[in-house]
Design an enzyme around this catalytic site. Structure first.
Site: not given
Length: 294
Positions: A191-193
Protein backbone atom coordinates in the site's frame (compact mmCIF):
# COMPACT_ATOMS: atom_id res chain seq x y z
CA UNK A 1 -14.96 1.23 -34.47
CA UNK A 2 -11.94 -0.61 -33.11
CA UNK A 3 -11.50 -4.02 -34.76
CA UNK A 4 -11.87 -6.97 -32.46
CA UNK A 5 -8.61 -8.51 -31.36
CA UNK A 6 -8.68 -12.29 -31.10
CA UNK A 7 -7.54 -13.42 -27.68
CA UNK A 8 -6.74 -17.05 -27.06
CA UNK A 9 -6.46 -17.93 -23.37
CA UNK A 10 -3.41 -20.01 -22.44
CA UNK A 11 -3.87 -23.77 -22.09
CA UNK A 12 -3.19 -23.50 -18.35
CA UNK A 13 -6.14 -21.12 -18.04
CA UNK A 14 -8.36 -23.43 -20.08
CA UNK A 15 -7.68 -26.12 -17.48
CA UNK A 16 -9.11 -23.99 -14.70
CA UNK A 17 -12.55 -24.65 -13.18
CA UNK A 18 -15.42 -23.22 -15.21
CA UNK A 19 -16.25 -20.35 -12.78
CA UNK A 20 -12.70 -18.98 -13.00
CA UNK A 21 -12.57 -19.33 -16.80
CA UNK A 22 -15.85 -17.44 -17.00
CA UNK A 23 -14.44 -14.58 -14.92
CA UNK A 24 -11.38 -14.41 -17.17
CA UNK A 25 -13.52 -14.36 -20.31
CA UNK A 26 -15.82 -11.75 -18.78
CA UNK A 27 -12.81 -9.56 -18.05
CA UNK A 28 -11.70 -9.84 -21.67
CA UNK A 29 -15.20 -8.91 -22.81
CA UNK A 30 -15.36 -5.85 -20.53
CA UNK A 31 -12.05 -4.58 -21.86
CA UNK A 32 -13.06 -5.27 -25.45
CA UNK A 33 -16.23 -3.24 -24.99
CA UNK A 34 -14.31 -0.31 -23.54
CA UNK A 35 -12.28 -0.18 -26.74
CA UNK A 36 -9.29 1.70 -25.35
CA UNK A 37 -8.02 2.21 -21.81
CA UNK A 38 -5.49 3.96 -19.64
CA UNK A 39 -4.49 1.52 -16.89
CA UNK A 40 -3.50 2.94 -13.50
CA UNK A 41 -0.46 0.70 -13.11
CA UNK A 42 1.29 0.43 -9.76
CA UNK A 43 3.22 -2.79 -10.59
CA UNK A 44 1.29 -4.63 -7.87
CA UNK A 45 -0.48 -7.97 -8.27
CA UNK A 46 -3.84 -6.60 -9.43
CA UNK A 47 -2.73 -3.86 -11.80
CA UNK A 48 -0.03 -6.03 -13.40
CA UNK A 49 -2.61 -8.68 -14.24
CA UNK A 50 -5.01 -6.02 -15.50
CA UNK A 51 -2.50 -4.27 -17.75
CA UNK A 52 -1.36 -7.62 -19.17
CA UNK A 53 -4.89 -8.73 -20.08
CA UNK A 54 -5.79 -5.25 -21.36
CA UNK A 55 -2.79 -5.31 -23.68
CA UNK A 56 -3.61 -8.85 -24.82
CA UNK A 57 -7.13 -7.72 -25.69
CA UNK A 58 -6.60 -4.19 -26.97
CA UNK A 59 -3.00 -4.08 -28.13
CA UNK A 60 -1.70 -0.51 -28.43
CA UNK A 61 -5.12 0.77 -27.32
CA UNK A 62 -4.08 -0.15 -23.77
CA UNK A 63 -1.66 2.35 -22.23
CA UNK A 64 -0.14 2.18 -18.73
CA UNK A 65 0.20 5.18 -16.41
CA UNK A 66 2.29 4.93 -13.25
CA UNK A 67 2.19 7.68 -10.63
CA UNK A 68 5.54 8.81 -9.26
CA UNK A 69 5.18 10.58 -5.92
CA UNK A 70 6.49 10.64 -2.37
CA UNK A 71 3.94 7.92 -1.58
CA UNK A 72 5.44 5.45 -4.07
CA UNK A 73 8.85 3.74 -3.68
CA UNK A 74 11.08 4.20 -6.71
CA UNK A 75 11.45 0.42 -6.96
CA UNK A 76 7.76 0.16 -7.87
CA UNK A 77 8.10 2.75 -10.62
CA UNK A 78 11.16 0.92 -11.94
CA UNK A 79 9.31 -2.42 -11.85
CA UNK A 80 6.44 -0.89 -13.82
CA UNK A 81 8.81 0.46 -16.47
CA UNK A 82 10.62 -2.86 -16.78
CA UNK A 83 7.42 -4.90 -17.07
CA UNK A 84 5.95 -2.67 -19.77
CA UNK A 85 9.22 -2.66 -21.71
CA UNK A 86 9.30 -6.47 -21.61
CA UNK A 87 5.66 -6.79 -22.70
CA UNK A 88 5.78 -4.03 -25.32
CA UNK A 89 3.18 -1.92 -23.51
CA UNK A 90 3.20 1.84 -23.92
CA UNK A 91 4.06 3.26 -20.51
CA UNK A 92 4.07 6.74 -19.03
CA UNK A 93 5.42 7.77 -15.65
CA UNK A 94 3.23 10.49 -14.17
CA UNK A 95 5.11 12.77 -11.72
CA UNK A 96 2.58 13.89 -9.14
CA UNK A 97 3.26 16.28 -6.23
CA UNK A 98 0.86 14.51 -3.91
CA UNK A 99 1.75 16.48 -0.78
CA UNK A 100 0.56 19.69 -2.44
CA UNK A 101 -2.98 18.31 -2.79
CA UNK A 102 -5.25 20.03 -0.23
CA UNK A 103 -5.74 17.99 2.98
CA UNK A 104 -3.31 15.20 2.04
CA UNK A 105 -0.34 16.46 4.04
CA UNK A 106 -2.50 16.72 7.18
CA UNK A 107 -3.35 13.00 6.80
CA UNK A 108 -7.01 12.96 7.93
CA UNK A 109 -9.00 9.74 8.07
CA UNK A 110 -10.32 10.39 4.55
CA UNK A 111 -6.91 11.28 3.13
CA UNK A 112 -7.26 8.56 0.52
CA UNK A 113 -10.29 10.33 -0.97
CA UNK A 114 -8.41 13.56 -1.63
CA UNK A 115 -5.36 11.72 -2.92
CA UNK A 116 -7.20 9.47 -5.35
CA UNK A 117 -9.53 12.20 -6.55
CA UNK A 118 -6.63 14.45 -7.50
CA UNK A 119 -4.51 11.70 -9.03
CA UNK A 120 -7.24 10.01 -11.07
CA UNK A 121 -8.64 13.33 -12.26
CA UNK A 122 -5.16 14.04 -13.63
CA UNK A 123 -5.01 10.60 -15.24
CA UNK A 124 -8.38 11.20 -16.87
CA UNK A 125 -7.02 14.37 -18.44
CA UNK A 126 -3.97 12.52 -19.74
CA UNK A 127 -6.12 9.71 -21.10
CA UNK A 128 -8.43 12.16 -22.87
CA UNK A 129 -5.43 13.87 -24.49
CA UNK A 130 -4.49 10.50 -25.98
CA UNK A 131 -8.02 9.67 -27.09
CA UNK A 132 -8.41 6.79 -24.64
CA UNK A 133 -11.99 5.96 -23.73
CA UNK A 134 -11.61 5.09 -20.04
CA UNK A 135 -9.28 5.00 -17.08
CA UNK A 136 -9.28 1.62 -15.35
CA UNK A 137 -7.91 0.50 -11.99
CA UNK A 138 -7.23 -2.81 -10.26
CA UNK A 139 -9.92 -2.80 -7.56
CA UNK A 140 -11.48 -6.22 -6.97
CA UNK A 141 -14.22 -7.78 -4.84
CA UNK A 142 -11.95 -8.22 -1.83
CA UNK A 143 -11.76 -4.44 -1.53
CA UNK A 144 -15.48 -4.13 -0.81
CA UNK A 145 -15.33 -4.97 2.88
CA UNK A 146 -12.70 -2.37 3.74
CA UNK A 147 -12.92 1.26 4.80
CA UNK A 148 -11.66 2.83 1.59
CA UNK A 149 -12.72 6.45 1.10
CA UNK A 150 -10.69 6.46 -2.11
CA UNK A 151 -13.42 4.36 -3.72
CA UNK A 152 -15.80 7.29 -3.41
CA UNK A 153 -13.40 9.33 -5.55
CA UNK A 154 -13.22 6.58 -8.17
CA UNK A 155 -17.01 6.48 -8.42
CA UNK A 156 -17.29 10.27 -8.71
CA UNK A 157 -14.76 10.25 -11.56
CA UNK A 158 -16.34 7.25 -13.33
CA UNK A 159 -13.15 5.21 -13.10
CA UNK A 160 -13.80 1.67 -14.33
CA UNK A 161 -12.78 -1.36 -12.24
CA UNK A 162 -12.85 -4.30 -14.70
CA UNK A 163 -11.58 -6.89 -12.20
CA UNK A 164 -14.42 -6.01 -9.85
CA UNK A 165 -16.98 -6.08 -12.68
CA UNK A 166 -15.70 -9.51 -13.69
CA UNK A 167 -16.32 -10.80 -10.16
CA UNK A 168 -12.67 -11.43 -9.37
CA UNK A 169 -11.11 -11.74 -5.95
CA UNK A 170 -7.43 -11.57 -5.04
CA UNK A 171 -7.10 -15.36 -5.09
CA UNK A 172 -8.53 -15.46 -8.63
CA UNK A 173 -6.09 -12.79 -9.77
CA UNK A 174 -3.12 -14.60 -8.27
CA UNK A 175 -4.15 -17.92 -9.84
CA UNK A 176 -4.66 -16.41 -13.28
CA UNK A 177 -1.46 -14.40 -12.98
CA UNK A 178 0.44 -17.60 -12.29
CA UNK A 179 -1.18 -19.26 -15.31
CA UNK A 180 -0.12 -16.31 -17.47
CA UNK A 181 3.43 -16.56 -16.18
CA UNK A 182 3.38 -13.16 -14.50
CA UNK A 183 6.18 -12.62 -11.97
CA UNK A 184 3.78 -10.84 -9.62
CA UNK A 185 1.50 -13.81 -8.99
CA UNK A 186 2.94 -14.27 -5.47
CA UNK A 187 4.13 -10.69 -4.90
CA UNK A 188 3.39 -9.49 -1.36
CA UNK A 189 0.61 -6.94 -1.00
CA UNK A 190 1.64 -3.33 -0.72
CA UNK A 191 0.00 0.00 0.00
CA UNK A 192 1.17 3.58 -0.41
CA UNK A 193 3.73 4.77 2.12
CA UNK A 194 1.21 7.15 3.68
CA UNK A 195 -0.46 4.10 5.22
CA UNK A 196 2.50 3.73 7.59
CA UNK A 197 1.49 6.78 9.61
CA UNK A 198 -1.38 7.18 12.11
CA UNK A 199 -4.13 9.50 10.93
CA UNK A 200 -3.45 13.05 11.99
CA UNK A 201 0.32 12.64 11.75
CA UNK A 202 1.59 15.15 9.20
CA UNK A 203 3.15 13.54 6.14
CA UNK A 204 6.55 14.80 5.03
CA UNK A 205 8.96 13.71 2.30
CA UNK A 206 11.53 12.93 4.99
CA UNK A 207 9.19 10.76 7.03
CA UNK A 208 7.94 8.86 4.00
CA UNK A 209 11.50 8.25 2.82
CA UNK A 210 12.47 7.04 6.30
CA UNK A 211 9.84 4.29 6.45
CA UNK A 212 10.68 3.29 2.90
CA UNK A 213 14.37 2.90 3.82
CA UNK A 214 13.40 0.90 6.90
CA UNK A 215 11.25 -1.48 4.87
CA UNK A 216 13.88 -1.87 2.18
CA UNK A 217 16.40 -2.81 4.88
CA UNK A 218 14.12 -5.64 6.05
CA UNK A 219 13.42 -6.72 2.46
CA UNK A 220 17.16 -6.97 1.88
CA UNK A 221 17.29 -9.34 4.86
CA UNK A 222 14.84 -11.67 3.13
CA UNK A 223 11.54 -10.62 4.70
CA UNK A 224 8.75 -10.29 2.12
CA UNK A 225 5.40 -9.42 3.69
CA UNK A 226 5.95 -6.65 6.20
CA UNK A 227 5.18 -3.13 7.31
CA UNK A 228 7.11 -0.53 9.30
CA UNK A 229 4.59 1.78 10.98
CA UNK A 230 5.93 5.12 12.19
CA UNK A 231 4.70 6.39 15.58
CA UNK A 232 6.78 9.51 16.06
CA UNK A 233 10.24 8.36 17.15
CA UNK A 234 9.08 4.73 17.37
CA UNK A 235 9.19 2.29 14.45
CA UNK A 236 6.71 -0.58 14.89
CA UNK A 237 7.64 -3.58 12.74
CA UNK A 238 4.92 -5.95 11.53
CA UNK A 239 6.07 -9.33 10.18
CA UNK A 240 4.08 -12.44 9.32
CA UNK A 241 4.15 -14.72 12.41
CA UNK A 242 6.38 -17.35 10.82
CA UNK A 243 9.09 -14.72 10.25
CA UNK A 244 9.18 -13.46 13.84
CA UNK A 245 11.50 -16.19 15.23
CA UNK A 246 14.13 -15.45 12.57
CA UNK A 247 13.93 -11.73 13.26
CA UNK A 248 14.60 -12.39 16.95
CA UNK A 249 17.79 -14.32 16.24
CA UNK A 250 20.83 -12.74 17.85
CA UNK A 251 22.50 -10.30 15.53
CA UNK A 252 19.66 -9.42 13.19
CA UNK A 253 17.58 -7.82 15.92
CA UNK A 254 20.49 -5.65 17.05
CA UNK A 255 21.48 -4.80 13.46
CA UNK A 256 17.94 -3.70 12.68
CA UNK A 257 17.71 -1.49 15.77
CA UNK A 258 21.06 0.12 14.94
CA UNK A 259 20.09 0.82 11.36
CA UNK A 260 16.69 2.21 12.31
CA UNK A 261 18.37 4.55 14.81
CA UNK A 262 20.79 5.62 12.09
CA UNK A 263 17.93 6.68 9.79
CA UNK A 264 16.09 8.59 12.51
CA UNK A 265 14.04 6.28 14.74
CA UNK A 266 14.93 6.55 18.41
CA UNK A 267 13.20 3.26 19.25
CA UNK A 268 12.33 0.08 17.35
CA UNK A 269 9.51 -2.23 18.42
CA UNK A 270 8.19 -5.54 17.10
CA UNK A 271 4.40 -5.91 16.96
CA UNK A 272 3.58 -9.21 18.68
CA UNK A 273 0.40 -9.63 16.64
CA UNK A 274 2.41 -9.58 13.42
CA UNK A 275 1.52 -8.25 9.99
CA UNK A 276 -2.14 -7.49 9.35
CA UNK A 277 -3.94 -5.18 6.99
CA UNK A 278 -5.08 -1.83 8.30
CA UNK A 279 -3.54 -2.08 11.77
CA UNK A 280 -3.56 1.72 12.07
CA UNK A 281 -7.34 1.67 11.72
CA UNK A 282 -7.74 -0.35 14.92
CA UNK A 283 -7.99 2.86 16.96
CA UNK A 284 -10.57 4.56 14.73
CA UNK A 285 -13.97 5.37 16.17
CA UNK A 286 -16.84 2.96 15.65
CA UNK A 287 -18.52 4.82 12.78
CA UNK A 288 -15.52 4.07 10.59
CA UNK A 289 -15.59 0.48 9.48
CA UNK A 290 -12.55 -1.70 8.85
CA UNK A 291 -9.31 -1.18 7.03
CA UNK A 292 -8.51 1.48 4.47
CA UNK A 293 -4.81 0.80 4.25
CA UNK A 294 -3.53 -2.71 3.56
Amino acid sequence: MIPKRKVIPMTSINSFPEPLRQKYEKLQSILQQLGSVAVAFSSGVDSTFLVKVAHDVLGDKAVAFTAASDFVPQRDVDDAKAFCAKEGIEHHTVPFPILTVPHVEENPEDRCYFCKHALFAHMKELAAERGLAAVVDGSNLDDDGDYRPGHKALKELAIVSPLHEAGMRKADIRALSKALGLPTWDKPSFACLASRFPYGTALTPEGLARVNRAEEFLMAKGFRQLRVRAHGEVARIELVPEDIPRFLEKGLREETAAYFKHIGFAYTALDLLGYRTGSLNETLHDDVETAENP
